[in-house]
Design a protein around this motif. Structure first.
Motif, mmCIF file in Angstrom:
data_model
loop_
_atom_site.group_PDB
_atom_site.id
_atom_site.type_symbol
_atom_site.label_atom_id
_atom_site.label_comp_id
_atom_site.label_asym_id
_atom_site.label_seq_id
_atom_site.Cartn_x
_atom_site.Cartn_y
_atom_site.Cartn_z
ATOM 1 N N LEU A 1 -42.024 -13.830 -38.936
ATOM 2 C CA LEU A 1 -41.178 -13.739 -37.754
ATOM 3 C C LEU A 1 -40.082 -12.709 -37.962
ATOM 4 C CD1 LEU A 1 -40.664 -17.505 -36.914
ATOM 5 C CD2 LEU A 1 -42.031 -15.850 -35.645
ATOM 6 N N PRO A 2 -39.576 -12.121 -36.849
ATOM 7 C CA PRO A 2 -38.410 -11.240 -36.970
ATOM 8 C C PRO A 2 -37.247 -12.014 -37.601
ATOM 9 C CG PRO A 2 -39.261 -11.267 -34.719
ATOM 10 C CD PRO A 2 -40.038 -12.266 -35.483
ATOM 11 N N ALA A 3 -36.430 -11.288 -38.331
ATOM 12 C CA ALA A 3 -35.380 -11.930 -39.122
ATOM 13 C C ALA A 3 -34.423 -12.771 -38.276
ATOM 14 C CB ALA A 3 -34.595 -10.875 -39.894
ATOM 15 N N TRP A 4 -34.213 -12.377 -37.029
ATOM 16 C CA TRP A 4 -33.238 -13.148 -36.234
ATOM 17 C C TRP A 4 -33.809 -14.473 -35.714
ATOM 18 C CZ3 TRP A 4 -33.829 -14.404 -31.088
ATOM 19 C CH2 TRP A 4 -34.849 -13.734 -30.395
ATOM 20 N N LEU B 1 -36.644 -26.120 -28.752
ATOM 21 C CA LEU B 1 -37.339 -26.879 -29.799
ATOM 22 C C LEU B 1 -38.819 -26.512 -29.831
ATOM 23 C CD1 LEU B 1 -35.914 -30.542 -29.656
ATOM 24 C CD2 LEU B 1 -35.551 -28.822 -31.429
ATOM 25 N N PHE B 2 -39.399 -26.376 -28.651
ATOM 26 C CA PHE B 2 -40.822 -26.080 -28.581
ATOM 27 C C PHE B 2 -41.117 -24.636 -29.000
ATOM 28 C CE2 PHE B 2 -44.427 -24.664 -25.743
ATOM 29 C CZ PHE B 2 -45.414 -25.122 -26.599
ATOM 30 N N PHE B 3 -40.436 -23.687 -28.362
ATOM 31 C CA PHE B 3 -40.807 -22.286 -28.617
ATOM 32 C C PHE B 3 -40.400 -21.803 -30.004
ATOM 33 C CE2 PHE B 3 -41.111 -22.229 -23.927
ATOM 34 C CZ PHE B 3 -42.430 -21.803 -23.866
ATOM 35 N N LEU B 4 -39.431 -22.472 -30.616
ATOM 36 C CA LEU B 4 -39.011 -22.056 -31.950
ATOM 37 C C LEU B 4 -39.635 -22.915 -33.051
ATOM 38 C CD1 LEU B 4 -35.247 -21.392 -31.182
ATOM 39 C CD2 LEU B 4 -37.003 -19.673 -31.645
ATOM 40 N N SER B 5 -40.760 -23.586 -32.729
ATOM 41 C CA SER B 5 -41.337 -24.500 -33.713
ATOM 42 C C SER B 5 -42.547 -23.918 -34.423
ATOM 43 C CB SER B 5 -41.760 -25.790 -33.020
ATOM 44 O OG SER B 5 -42.858 -25.519 -32.168
ATOM 45 N N THR C 1 -36.171 -21.202 -36.396
ATOM 46 C CA THR C 1 -37.339 -22.047 -36.660
ATOM 47 C C THR C 1 -37.111 -22.874 -37.917
ATOM 48 O OG1 THR C 1 -38.411 -20.287 -37.887
ATOM 49 C CG2 THR C 1 -38.991 -20.476 -35.581
ATOM 50 N N PHE C 2 -36.380 -22.296 -38.856
ATOM 51 C CA PHE C 2 -36.133 -23.000 -40.111
ATOM 52 C C PHE C 2 -35.308 -24.270 -39.899
ATOM 53 C CE2 PHE C 2 -33.823 -23.649 -44.141
ATOM 54 C CZ PHE C 2 -34.915 -23.787 -44.986
#
Ligand SMILES: Nc1ncnc2c1ncn2[C@@H]1O[C@H](COP(=O)(O)OP(=O)(O)OP(=O)(O)O)[C@@H](O)[C@H]1O
Ligand SMILES: [Mg+2]
Lengths: 257, 322
Positions: free
Chosen positions: A198-201, A185-189, A206-207
């Protein structure tokens, strides 16, 4: 007074007293984010640049969100503690409904988080005013508006923490489950990096991460930059708060001793 | 109308039946004792009656409300003092009571009055602003007892309320509980290991073993079942065969050089017994106690202290674990 309201106040009263007694909790909750801001932000900021913004200023809203995220979810561990000390039995045997007990706990945890964030915002204001972090200009308006956004965020996250805690019997179990949740949750926020290239993957993660919208809202309020716009951001964080409160009352109803 | 009506109440945990088809009626204003060894199912019964756990089958009515269908109404009618410490030790004694008053929706002015009353009763007035962390096990016990009484419940459940208290405080609380039941017409259900407590305090006692009631009556009636006085004789070479022929002796037990006899009207027959049995070291004659009754029904001695140690020990154990 309505007995359920007094029940909610009772739980809140207790959580505040505990918060007030355990000063170390507050100290940790303030010192850690400030260190992140100064050391992590300062170190990385010298290496990367974000268009038009000082990196430390850029991550300030992200660090606020981080503090809300960790302290709110971690609050759920106190329900495991209540089970261990049998205090939960005293509460559950009272006439107060489990829904009110849950709400009292949510308000208690949210209050803790809000106090921490208010202090962090003041620190941010000082850092900006003395040019320790150039480009961080907090106003009374952004202070209040940030706290509104944080109120919704912490409500959801405390609820999630309590849901986990209500189903757990040990501290270790709680820690295991919560860290599985916290770090993605934190690193992908987008707390620590911009999310527009961001890279496509990574982008889809994050979305779908609700914290992204909390960070985005805070960044909009504090720095005036935003990816999704306040309407989308607030829709997500308010929606999440409603959903988690409903889920939480359910979890408390099902909670076993 | 009975204040508590238990019908076929059962609780199963995987392979054990903690409470087995319990049927029981408790009258309003009664002080009722549940007496049983460790693991008999006393706590489990109380937990079901106070709606904290759901029965596997069967049900009960407390103050007219069904514990399964109407748990909220049941909880408004009851007070509970738990076997294990259940106060918050980061709060002071006063704060714990205030919290309790809020949970039970006692208006603030009345709440303060009751806190004062309760603190005086359990003699903690002077320590009320101290953190419960710094209380002794017994003080904490007293606080929780006071707390359970604070909202004047219709039915008060006490799970081993005097475990770990000194005799003086114990006496004090017995008197208070008795007074409370009589004066305010509160019904009290108490579980205990202390025979003396059950005997002194309870109008009726249920002896419970492996989740079942094995005997149920007033303590005096239960003791009549023994059918006489208990004579204990210390002797090296008892002439058991001769003793067994005496018509007024109903029961003979020999264990470790001690002979226990149940004798109808012992004072009359003691001389003959002593002549018959042989060279006696010492002799004791007493009225039967609930311990004898307990032994009679369960074939076991009840242990005055629970296996895990007293309440205060458990507080200490708990603290050192964290
Ligand atoms: N949550 C549980 N899971 C499995 N077994 C349980 C549980 N709670 C109680 N038991 C079992 O049910 C039985 C009755 O336990 P209970 O606590 O009611 O006994 P008790 O009469 O209160 O004993 P004590 O005098 O030691 O307090 C015991 O065998 C116990 O091990
Ligand atoms: Mg027990």
């Amino acid at each position: 007074m309505n007995s359920e309201i007094r029940g909610i106040l009772a739980i809140w009263y207790r959580e505040l007293k505990v918060f007030q007694r355990e000063k170390s909790r507050l100290v940790g909750a303030i010192v850690t984010p400030v260190l992140w801001l100064l050391i992590f932000g300062g170190g990385l900021g010298s290496a990367i640049s974000i268009t038009g913004l000082n990196y430390q200023a850029f991550i300030f809203p992200g660090i606020l969100a981080q503090s809300v995220l960790f302290s709110s979810i971690f609050f759920g561990i106190y329900i495991v503690w209540d089970k261990k000390i049998d205090f939960l039995k005293e509460v559950l045997v009272s006439p107060v409904s489990r829904t009110s007990i849950f709400l009292g706990k949510v308000i208690g945890g949210a209050t803790d988080s809000m106090i921490q964030c208010a202090i962090l915002l003041v620190i941010g204001w000082i850092f900006g005013a003395f040019n320790i972090i150039p480009g961080l200009h907090l106003t009374i308006f952004s202070f209040i508006f940030s706290l509104v956004a944080i109120a919704f965020m912490t409500t959801s996250l405390v609820s999630i923490g309590l849901i986990i805690g209500s189903q757990m019997e040990s501290f270790e179990g709680f820690q295991l489950v919560s860290s599985f949740l916290l770090f993605p949750l934190f690193f992908l926020s987008g707390a620590l990096f911009p999310i527009n290239r961001l890279p496509a993957w990574i982008a889809p993660f994050t979305f779908i991460n609700p914290i992204t919208y909390g960070v985005d809202a805070l960044r909009h309020i504090i720095l005036g930059v935003s990816q999704y716009g306040l309407l989308a951001d607030f829709s997500v964080i308010i929606g999440l708060a409603v959903a988690t409160i409903i889920a939480g009352t359910f979890a408390f109803e099902k909670m076993k001793l | 109308m009975p204040i508590i009506e238990i019908k076929n109440l059962t609780k199963k945990y995987r392979d054990i039946t903690a409470v087995d088809q319990l049927n029981l009626q408790i009258e309003e204003g009664e002080i009722f004792g549940l007496l049983g060894p460790n693991g008999a199912g006393k706590t489990t019964t109380l937990m079901m009656l106070t709606t904290l756990i759901k029965p596997s089958s069967g049900t009960a009515k407390v103050n007219g409300f069904d514990i399964v269908k109407n748990p909220d109404k049941v909880r408004s009618s009851i007070g509970m003092v738990f076997q294990d410490p259940s106060s918050d030790d980061t709060l002071t004694g006063y704060e714990n009571l205030k919290l309790h008053g809020m949970l039970y929706n006692i208006p603030p002015v009345e709440r303060e009055k009751r806190i004062k009353e309760v603190l005086e009763l359990v003699e903690l007035t002077g320590r009320k602003n101290e953190l419960v962390k710094n209380y002794s096990g017994g003080m904490r016990r007293r606080l929780e007892l006071g707390r359970g009484l604070m909202h004047y419940p219709k039915v008060l459940f006490l799970d081993e309320p005097t475990l770990g208290l000194d005799p003086q405080t114990r006496d004090h609380l017995w008197r208070y509980i008795e007074d409370l039941a009589r004066r305010m017409h509160i019904s009290v259900i108490i579980t205990t290991h202390y025979m003396e407590e059950a005997d002194m305090l309870c109008d009726r006692v249920a002896i419970i073993d492996s989740g079942k009631i094995v005997a149920l009556d007033a303590p005096s009636k239960l003791k009549e079942i023994i059918g006489g006085d208990v004579v204990t004789i210390k002797i090296k070479e008892p002439k058991i065969d001769l003793i067994k022929q005496l018509p007024y002796i109903s029961k003979v037990d020999v264990k470790d050089g001690i002979v226990s006899l149940t004798v109808a009207n012992a004072s009359e027959h003691l001389a003959e017994i002593l002549q018959t049995i042989g060279q006696v070291d010492s002799v004791e004659v007493r009225q039967p106690t609930l311990s004898d009754v307990f032994l009679h029904y369960t074939g076991r001695e009840i242990r005055e202290d629970s296996a895990e140690g007293g309440w205060a020990d458990r507080v200490i154990n708990f603290r050192s674990k964290h």
